[in-house]
Design a protein around this motif. Structure first.
Motif, PDB file in Angstrom:
ATOM      1  N   PHE A  79      -2.876  49.408 -45.899  1.00  0.00           N
ATOM      2  CA  PHE A  79      -2.061  50.432 -45.247  1.00  0.00           C
ATOM      3  C   PHE A  79      -2.889  51.686 -45.014  1.00  0.00           C
ATOM      4  N   VAL A  80      -2.789  52.230 -43.814  1.00  0.00           N
ATOM      5  CA  VAL A  80      -3.438  53.486 -43.462  1.00  0.00           C
ATOM      6  C   VAL A  80      -2.329  54.487 -43.120  1.00  0.00           C
ATOM      7  N   THR A  81      -2.472  55.716 -43.587  1.00  0.00           N
ATOM      8  CA  THR A  81      -1.378  56.686 -43.554  1.00  0.00           C
ATOM      9  C   THR A  81      -0.646  56.780 -42.217  1.00  0.00           C
ATOM     10  N   PRO A  82      -1.320  56.970 -41.074  1.00  0.00           N
ATOM     11  CA  PRO A  82      -0.570  57.151 -39.829  1.00  0.00           C
ATOM     12  C   PRO A  82       0.101  55.894 -39.295  1.00  0.00           C
ATOM     13  N   THR A  83      -0.047  54.762 -39.993  1.00  0.00           N
ATOM     14  CA  THR A  83       0.600  53.523 -39.547  1.00  0.00           C
ATOM     15  C   THR A  83       1.927  53.282 -40.243  1.00  0.00           C
ATOM     16  N   VAL A  84       2.241  54.015 -41.312  1.00  0.00           N
ATOM     17  CA  VAL A  84       3.359  53.614 -42.158  1.00  0.00           C
ATOM     18  C   VAL A  84       4.655  54.333 -41.803  1.00  0.00           C
ATOM     19  N   ILE A  85       5.748  53.628 -42.034  1.00  0.00           N
ATOM     20  CA  ILE A  85       7.092  54.174 -41.963  1.00  0.00           C
ATOM     21  C   ILE A  85       7.866  53.562 -43.131  1.00  0.00           C
ATOM     22  N   PHE A  86       8.739  54.337 -43.743  1.00  0.00           N
ATOM     23  CA  PHE A  86       9.469  53.824 -44.901  1.00  0.00           C
ATOM     24  C   PHE A  86      10.832  54.501 -45.019  1.00  0.00           C
ATOM     25  N   LYS A  87      11.724  53.829 -45.751  1.00  0.00           N
ATOM     26  CA  LYS A  87      13.040  54.394 -46.004  1.00  0.00           C
ATOM     27  C   LYS A  87      12.895  55.670 -46.845  1.00  0.00           C
ATOM     28  N   ARG A  88      13.615  56.700 -46.477  1.00  0.00           N
ATOM     29  CA  ARG A  88      13.521  57.948 -47.226  1.00  0.00           C
ATOM     30  C   ARG A  88      13.919  57.752 -48.688  1.00  0.00           C
ATOM     31  N   GLU A  89      14.820  56.798 -48.949  1.00  0.00           N
ATOM     32  CA  GLU A  89      15.281  56.552 -50.314  1.00  0.00           C
ATOM     33  C   GLU A  89      14.174  56.029 -51.222  1.00  0.00           C
ATOM     34  N   VAL A  90      13.071  55.548 -50.635  1.00  0.00           N
ATOM     35  CA  VAL A  90      11.923  55.123 -51.438  1.00  0.00           C
ATOM     36  C   VAL A  90      11.444  56.266 -52.339  1.00  0.00           C
ATOM     37  N   LEU A  91      11.508  57.491 -51.828  1.00  0.00           N
ATOM     38  CA  LEU A  91      11.031  58.649 -52.592  1.00  0.00           C
ATOM     39  C   LEU A  91      11.870  58.901 -53.835  1.00  0.00           C
ATOM     40  N   ASP A  92      13.144  58.510 -53.788  1.00  0.00           N
ATOM     41  CA  ASP A  92      14.017  58.741 -54.937  1.00  0.00           C
ATOM     42  C   ASP A  92      13.557  57.954 -56.154  1.00  0.00           C
ATOM     43  N   LYS A  93      12.984  56.770 -55.924  1.00  0.00           N
ATOM     44  CA  LYS A  93      12.551  55.920 -57.032  1.00  0.00           C
ATOM     45  C   LYS A  93      11.074  56.098 -57.360  1.00  0.00           C
TER      46      LYS A  93
END
Length: 281
Positions: free
Chosen positions: A168-182
């Motif tokens: 994974f390279v930073t400008p390629t990624v997208i993720f659910k905001r809820e990932v940050l909660d965990k």
């Protein structure tokens, strides 16, 4: 189970703006307008673009303000945040804490998205709701296999695999905001290979997948290391990678013997990089 169904045809909900784009910026006056243009030109429109200026001393802020003023659309909200220079991890964290979208997409101030980047990712995320984190390839990459790992169009990526290679390279990624909660945020104390630290923690707790399509141009296509920016400091990069190996061991991703092997493996890669950089000169 992963499926390709609906990848290219977003449903009615997916056509709504769902994505917050977070861009840390430092000394990027030469590239930031091109980066922002690539966001505005997305076939799938993001909800907002959050630019965090990390103490730039050049004309980066002027370039951003000029770009925003030139936009004649109200379908994307632009937010420019200024802070003293505290490093890229802090800048990303500040932007992510401000994000309102269901998904967060990261982009760096010297990189570009191809026009279909967000459309392709949102389509796949909607068709495969179990995916929490989705990256793509960049600069024309396409993976058939890596060592014993075979790659498909959608390939799950584990924390264990990331200890051997950062797919994974930073400008390629997208993720659910809820990932940050965990998982939490980027480690602001780690300046080099900080993204690897974050990916390992995310993939240890969530379903992470690589979309085997090249949808991003990074650094104007320059070499991935030993050229400019943070990646030019190979010694510090190696320290960061070794810290990430230790993190994998602490999280129980690998046992002690494999951890020792990984350290030697990383050192061999470091020596190889030094040789490649020397040959370029």
């Amino acid at each position: 189970m992963l499926t390709n169904q609906g990848e290219t045809h977003l449903n009615a909900t997916a056509t709504m703006p769902l994505v917050s784009v977070v861009i840390p910026m430092y000394q990027a006056e030469q590239s930031i307008q091109k980066t922002l243009t690539s966001v505005v030109n997305q076939q799938y429109r993001p909800l907002e673009v959050i630019i965090v200026n990390d103490g730039s001393r050049d004309r980066s802020i002027d370039e951003v303000q000029r770009f925003i003023a030139a936009q004649n659309t109200d379908y994307i909200t632009f937010k420019l945040i200024n802070q003293p220079n505290r490093g890229v991890s802090c800048a990303r964290n500040v932007g992510m804490r401000q994000a309102k979208g269901l998904f967060i997409a990261l982009l760096d101030a010297d990189d570009e998205w191809l026009p279909t980047k967000l459309e392709r990712q949102i389509g796949i995320l909607r068709a495969n709701p179990a995916i929490d984190f989705l990256g793509t390839n960049r600069n024309g990459e396409y993976w058939k296999r890596w060592l014993f790992k075979k790659f498909q169009h959608l390939t799950p990526i584990s924390a264990h695999l990331l200890l051997y290679k950062t797919f994974f390279v930073t400008p390629t990624v997208i993720f659910k905001r809820e990932v940050l909660d965990k998982t939490g945020y980027f480690d602001e104390q780690q300046r080099y290979a900080e993204e690897g630290n974050f990916w390992i923690r995310v993939c240890n707790e969530h379903h992470c997948v690589l979309l085997n399509e090249s949808l991003v141009i990074t650094g104007d296509g320059k070499p991935n290391f030993g050229f400019s920016g943070l990646s030019s400091n190979l010694k510090e990069m190696e320290k960061g990678e070794l810290k990430n190996m230790r993190l994998g061991y602490q999280l129980g991703v690998v046992g002690f013997l494999e951890y020792v092997f990984l350290v030697f493996y990383s050192l061999i890669k470091y020596i190889r990089r030094l040789a490649i950089v020397k040959l370029r000169r």
